[in-house]
Design a protein around this motif. Structure first.
Motif, PDB file in Angstrom:
ATOM      1  N   ALA A   1       0.798  -1.229   0.000  1.00  6.72           N
ATOM      2  CA  ALA A   1       0.000   0.000   0.000  1.00  6.72           C
ATOM      3  C   ALA A   1       0.828   1.274   0.000  1.00  6.72           C
ATOM      4  O   ALA A   1       0.271   2.349   0.196  1.00  6.72           O
ATOM      5  N   GLY A   2       2.159   1.186  -0.226  1.00  7.17           N
ATOM      6  CA  GLY A   2       2.879   2.440  -0.414  1.00  7.17           C
ATOM      7  C   GLY A   2       4.092   2.700   0.438  1.00  7.17           C
ATOM      8  O   GLY A   2       4.407   3.864   0.701  1.00  7.17           O
ATOM      9  N   GLY A   3       4.811   1.680   0.893  1.00  9.59           N
ATOM     10  CA  GLY A   3       6.014   1.923   1.674  1.00  9.59           C
ATOM     11  C   GLY A   3       7.066   2.676   0.888  1.00  9.59           C
ATOM     12  O   GLY A   3       7.589   3.694   1.339  1.00  9.59           O
ATOM     13  N   THR A   4       7.378   2.177  -0.311  1.00  9.67           N
ATOM     14  CA  THR A   4       8.343   2.874  -1.162  1.00  9.67           C
ATOM     15  C   THR A   4       7.683   4.020  -1.915  1.00  9.67           C
ATOM     16  O   THR A   4       8.224   5.124  -1.987  1.00  9.67           O
ATOM     17  N   VAL A   5       6.501   3.765  -2.460  1.00  7.96           N
ATOM     18  CA  VAL A   5       5.845   4.747  -3.320  1.00  7.96           C
ATOM     19  C   VAL A   5       5.456   6.003  -2.544  1.00  7.96           C
ATOM     20  O   VAL A   5       5.635   7.126  -3.017  1.00  7.96           O
ATOM     21  N   VAL A   6       4.939   5.830  -1.337  1.00  8.29           N
ATOM     22  CA  VAL A   6       4.409   6.953  -0.568  1.00  8.29           C
ATOM     23  C   VAL A   6       5.394   7.426   0.498  1.00  8.29           C
ATOM     24  O   VAL A   6       5.807   8.591   0.513  1.00  8.29           O
TER      25      VAL A   6
ATOM     26  N   LEU B   1       1.682   2.935  11.601  1.00 11.84           N
ATOM     27  CA  LEU B   1       0.897   2.942  10.353  1.00 11.84           C
ATOM     28  C   LEU B   1       1.810   2.969   9.140  1.00 11.84           C
ATOM     29  O   LEU B   1       1.584   2.267   8.144  1.00 11.84           O
ATOM     30  N   VAL B   2       2.850   3.791   9.223  1.00  8.87           N
ATOM     31  CA  VAL B   2       3.799   3.895   8.112  1.00  8.87           C
ATOM     32  C   VAL B   2       4.507   2.562   7.889  1.00  8.87           C
ATOM     33  O   VAL B   2       4.595   2.064   6.759  1.00  8.87           O
ATOM     34  N   ALA B   3       5.010   1.966   8.959  1.00  9.06           N
ATOM     35  CA  ALA B   3       5.833   0.764   8.823  1.00  9.06           C
ATOM     36  C   ALA B   3       5.052  -0.438   8.316  1.00  9.06           C
ATOM     37  O   ALA B   3       5.581  -1.256   7.548  1.00  9.06           O
ATOM     38  N   ILE B   4       3.796  -0.565   8.697  1.00  9.58           N
ATOM     39  CA  ILE B   4       3.027  -1.740   8.283  1.00  9.58           C
ATOM     40  C   ILE B   4       2.460  -1.590   6.872  1.00  9.58           C
ATOM     41  O   ILE B   4       2.063  -2.580   6.244  1.00  9.58           O
ATOM     42  N   THR B   5       2.470  -0.384   6.336  1.00  8.01           N
ATOM     43  CA  THR B   5       1.856  -0.135   5.032  1.00  8.01           C
ATOM     44  C   THR B   5       2.375  -1.047   3.923  1.00  8.01           C
ATOM     45  O   THR B   5       1.577  -1.651   3.205  1.00  8.01           O
ATOM     46  N   PRO B   6       3.687  -1.196   3.718  1.00 12.41           N
ATOM     47  CA  PRO B   6       4.126  -2.070   2.621  1.00 12.41           C
ATOM     48  C   PRO B   6       3.927  -3.550   2.903  1.00 12.41           C
ATOM     49  O   PRO B   6       3.872  -4.367   1.978  1.00 12.41           O
ATOM     50  N   ALA B   7       3.789  -3.915   4.176  1.00 16.67           N
ATOM     51  CA  ALA B   7       3.789  -5.323   4.563  1.00 16.67           C
ATOM     52  C   ALA B   7       2.417  -5.887   4.861  1.00 16.67           C
ATOM     53  O   ALA B   7       2.254  -7.108   4.934  1.00 16.67           O
TER      54      ALA B   7
ATOM     55  N   GLY C   1      11.919  11.489  10.058  1.00 17.02           N
ATOM     56  CA  GLY C   1      12.065  10.585  11.187  1.00 17.02           C
ATOM     57  C   GLY C   1      10.963   9.556  11.282  1.00 17.02           C
ATOM     58  O   GLY C   1      11.195   8.429  11.744  1.00 17.02           O
ATOM     59  N   ILE C   2       9.761   9.908  10.846  1.00 14.20           N
ATOM     60  CA  ILE C   2       8.628   8.978  10.934  1.00 14.20           C
ATOM     61  C   ILE C   2       8.349   8.309   9.594  1.00 14.20           C
ATOM     62  O   ILE C   2       8.315   7.077   9.496  1.00 14.20           O
ATOM     63  N   HIS C   3       8.153   9.091   8.543  1.00 13.00           N
ATOM     64  CA  HIS C   3       7.793   8.493   7.251  1.00 13.00           C
ATOM     65  C   HIS C   3       9.005   7.911   6.527  1.00 13.00           C
ATOM     66  O   HIS C   3       8.917   6.832   5.933  1.00 13.00           O
ATOM     67  N   GLY C   4      10.129   8.629   6.573  1.00 12.09           N
ATOM     68  CA  GLY C   4      11.320   8.118   5.905  1.00 12.09           C
ATOM     69  C   GLY C   4      11.882   6.895   6.598  1.00 12.09           C
ATOM     70  O   GLY C   4      12.027   5.817   5.997  1.00 12.09           O
ATOM     71  N   VAL C   5      12.186   7.028   7.888  1.00 15.09           N
ATOM     72  CA  VAL C   5      12.757   5.918   8.649  1.00 15.09           C
ATOM     73  C   VAL C   5      11.745   4.780   8.787  1.00 15.09           C
ATOM     74  O   VAL C   5      12.079   3.598   8.592  1.00 15.09           O
ATOM     75  N   GLY C   6      10.499   5.123   9.117  1.00 16.24           N
ATOM     76  CA  GLY C   6       9.475   4.087   9.246  1.00 16.24           C
ATOM     77  C   GLY C   6       9.197   3.371   7.937  1.00 16.24           C
ATOM     78  O   GLY C   6       8.983   2.155   7.912  1.00 16.24           O
ATOM     79  N   GLY C   7       9.215   4.115   6.833  1.00  7.67           N
ATOM     80  CA  GLY C   7       8.982   3.507   5.529  1.00  7.67           C
ATOM     81  C   GLY C   7      10.104   2.567   5.125  1.00  7.67           C
ATOM     82  O   GLY C   7       9.866   1.487   4.566  1.00  7.67           O
TER      83      GLY C   7
ATOM     84  N   VAL D   1      16.667  -3.223  -2.979  1.00  6.65           N
ATOM     85  CA  VAL D   1      16.802  -2.505  -4.251  1.00  6.65           C
ATOM     86  C   VAL D   1      15.688  -1.469  -4.388  1.00  6.65           C
ATOM     87  O   VAL D   1      15.925  -0.322  -4.798  1.00  6.65           O
ATOM     88  N   GLY D   2      14.469  -1.851  -4.023  1.00 13.43           N
ATOM     89  CA  GLY D   2      13.348  -0.913  -4.079  1.00 13.43           C
ATOM     90  C   GLY D   2      13.552   0.276  -3.168  1.00 13.43           C
ATOM     91  O   GLY D   2      13.266   1.421  -3.538  1.00 13.43           O
ATOM     92  N   VAL D   3      14.052   0.022  -1.962  1.00  8.80           N
ATOM     93  CA  VAL D   3      14.342   1.107  -1.021  1.00  8.80           C
ATOM     94  C   VAL D   3      15.395   2.040  -1.603  1.00  8.80           C
ATOM     95  O   VAL D   3      15.247   3.274  -1.589  1.00  8.80           O
ATOM     96  N   GLY D   4      16.474   1.462  -2.122  1.00  6.29           N
ATOM     97  CA  GLY D   4      17.546   2.272  -2.687  1.00  6.29           C
ATOM     98  C   GLY D   4      17.087   3.100  -3.876  1.00  6.29           C
ATOM     99  O   GLY D   4      17.448   4.284  -3.995  1.00  6.29           O
ATOM    100  N   ALA D   5      16.281   2.503  -4.746  1.00  4.05           N
ATOM    101  CA  ALA D   5      15.787   3.229  -5.924  1.00  4.05           C
ATOM    102  C   ALA D   5      14.903   4.397  -5.525  1.00  4.05           C
ATOM    103  O   ALA D   5      14.990   5.496  -6.097  1.00  4.05           O
ATOM    104  N   SER D   6      14.057   4.184  -4.517  1.00  6.04           N
ATOM    105  CA  SER D   6      13.172   5.252  -4.061  1.00  6.04           C
ATOM    106  C   SER D   6      13.966   6.380  -3.410  1.00  6.04           C
ATOM    107  O   SER D   6      13.703   7.568  -3.648  1.00  6.04           O
ATOM    108  N   ILE D   7      14.955   6.015  -2.593  1.00  6.67           N
ATOM    109  CA  ILE D   7      15.786   7.034  -1.937  1.00  6.67           C
ATOM    110  C   ILE D   7      16.538   7.858  -2.967  1.00  6.67           C
ATOM    111  O   ILE D   7      16.558   9.097  -2.909  1.00  6.67           O
ATOM    112  N   LEU D   8      17.184   7.193  -3.910  1.00  4.19           N
ATOM    113  CA  LEU D   8      17.993   7.887  -4.908  1.00  4.19           C
ATOM    114  C   LEU D   8      17.141   8.809  -5.770  1.00  4.19           C
ATOM    115  O   LEU D   8      17.479   9.988  -5.971  1.00  4.19           O
ATOM    116  N   THR D   9      16.025   8.284  -6.265  1.00  2.54           N
ATOM    117  CA  THR D   9      15.166   9.079  -7.139  1.00  2.54           C
ATOM    118  C   THR D   9      14.577  10.275  -6.413  1.00  2.54           C
ATOM    119  O   THR D   9      14.606  11.411  -6.902  1.00  2.54           O
TER     120      THR D   9
END
Length: 430
Positions: free
Chosen positions: A189-194, A296-302, A343-349, A381-389
């Motif tokens: 539901a959007g860990g990397t995307v959101v 809420l943020v952390a459970i979103t992708p999982a 601190g919440i959305h970036g780290v939690g995501g 890889v998904g985390v890295g791609a989202s961070i870099l972009t």
């Protein structure tokens, strides 16, 4: 002769019935229960946007509350039109080299009421409007990092460009047929995307704009903690549509995502409050609200891929790491992320996306703890791609916006407050 006449009548009736039969077969794919759930979920995600406005509004000083809330509300207008014209097509249009969608759906051309190719039991427009709410919420999250100092015209332009150049491509990569989805990345539901995209962009934006005047020397305490608690409660409520709605059907998968969302959020709330209690001797309402959002943020992708016990672990870790990011990392590095979006959305995501690669029980995509190291590597890889972009593009967008219009208000405006200077309004008459 009579038999021949009867045969002709029967044949004619059958021929006239064929169009109706064909129409009926085309629409039988649409399920009223699934459609109802997605429309309700879309409304729940919509509620998260005013919920975010209240949550953020309570955290700032009273001279900036309306400007802060308006930064969430304006996204409802800007991104809605952008999504209709080009955003949906870029994110979910026919794939172009697994990088972006084509403009075939420009202005929602061809996006009608027939069954969606992404969710065959709901109308195309129901899927489109559900995804629209995600696209609106994501750039609004970033505003928390730059409130109390960014000019409103610059922010509006930033939202438009960021949605088009950051959110839409990443959404396509993961959900629209792009390379990350093909690689096998899991993001229910959007860990990397959101969350990673907005959290990393928030950090970059905070660094580009610089600290607020008086940061570190003047008190910058929240002006209304009840607003914070109310906003967090609305976010929690709306998040059930955010996560369980991403099942795109009313069934077992949605129920599992709903349950996991509740479990992880409650766990993170307790974890954050416990760490705060041990460190400062007292728990705070703001800490409880922040911990809930971290969960809420952390459970979103999982949420659609893990079991309830794993959800407890994901929530407990999220509350701890996000608390440490906000209370220690931010102070040590000295950046001014006003409302702790990173601190919440970036780290939690980031934690949630990696945790998906640890705990997933999805058939064929089990996580590392179930013997599949490959899935964890794909998540990384998904985390890295989202961070870099997100980091590179956000920096470029802000520099372009800065050329077109001034990014930051004058020191005098910061002193008086952005409500009066940017909107000619005051939140309170006293």
């Amino acid at each position: 002769m009579r038999n021949i006449f009867r045969l002709l009548v029967f044949t004619s009736a059958a021929l006239f019935a064929l169009p109706a039969m064909a129409w009926a077969s085309e629409t039988t794919q649409i399920d009223s229960g699934d459609t109802s759930w997605i429309l309700i979920s879309s409304a729940l995600v919509f509620l998260m946007i005013p919920g975010l406005a209240i949550f953020y509004g309570g955290m700032v000083r009273k001279k900036n509350v309306l400007n802060t809330m308006m930064m969430s509300f304006i996204a409802l207008g800007v991104v809605t039109i952008q999504w209709v014209l080009v955003g949906y097509s870029l994110a979910f249009g026919p794939d172009v080299h697994q990088l972006i969608g084509s403009l075939e759906f420009f202005g929602l051309k061809g996006v009608g009421l027939e069954a969606s190719s992404y969710a065959p039991t709901i109308p195309d427009q129901a899927f489109m409007v559900f995804q629209m709410m995600f696209a609106i919420l994501t750039p609004a999250l970033i505003s928390g990092a730059i409130v109390e100092r960014m000019r409103f015209p610059a922010y509006v332009l930033f939202v438009l460009l960021w949605g088009t150049l950051v959110y839409d491509p990443i959404a396509h990569w993961v959900w629209g047929g792009g390379w990350l989805g093909t690689l096998g990345a899991l993001d229910f539901a959007g860990g990397t995307v959101v969350h990673i995209s907005s959290g990393i962009s928030a950090l970059v934006a905070a660094l580009v704009l610089g600290r607020r005047k008086g940061y570190g020397t003047e008190p910058m305490v929240p002006h209304n903690v009840p607003y914070i608690v109310l906003g967090a409660a609305l976010l929690w409520f709306g998040w059930f549509g955010f996560n369980a709605g991403s099942a795109l059907a009313a069934g077992g998968l949605a129920a599992g995502a709903f349950v996991n969302t509740q479990i992880a959020t409650g766990s993170a709330l307790l974890s954050w409050v416990l760490f705060e209690w041990l460190r400062h001797g007292k728990p705070t309402a703001m800490g409880g609200a922040s911990g809930a959002v971290a969960g809420l943020v952390a459970i979103t992708p999982a949420c659609g891929f893990v079991n309830p016990v794993s959800s407890i672990v994901i929530g407990l870790v999220a509350g701890a790491v996000c608390y440490l990011a906000v209370s220690s990392l931010k102070i040590k590095l000295g950046y001014d992320d006003s409302l702790d979006v990173f601190g919440i959305h970036g780290v939690g995501g980031i934690w949630g996306a990696l945790a998906t690669g640890l705990f997933s029980v999805a058939e064929g995509k089990e996580g590392l703890l179930y013997g599949n190291a490959h899935q964890f590597l794909v998540q990384a890889v998904g985390v890295g791609a989202s961070i870099l972009t997100a980091s590179v593009m956000t920096f470029v967008i802000l520099k372009v916006v800065g050329v077109l219009t001034k990014l930051r208000v004058e020191d005098e405006v910061e002193d008086v407050g952005l409500d009066v200077n940017e909107h000619s309004e005051r939140a309170y008459s006293f």
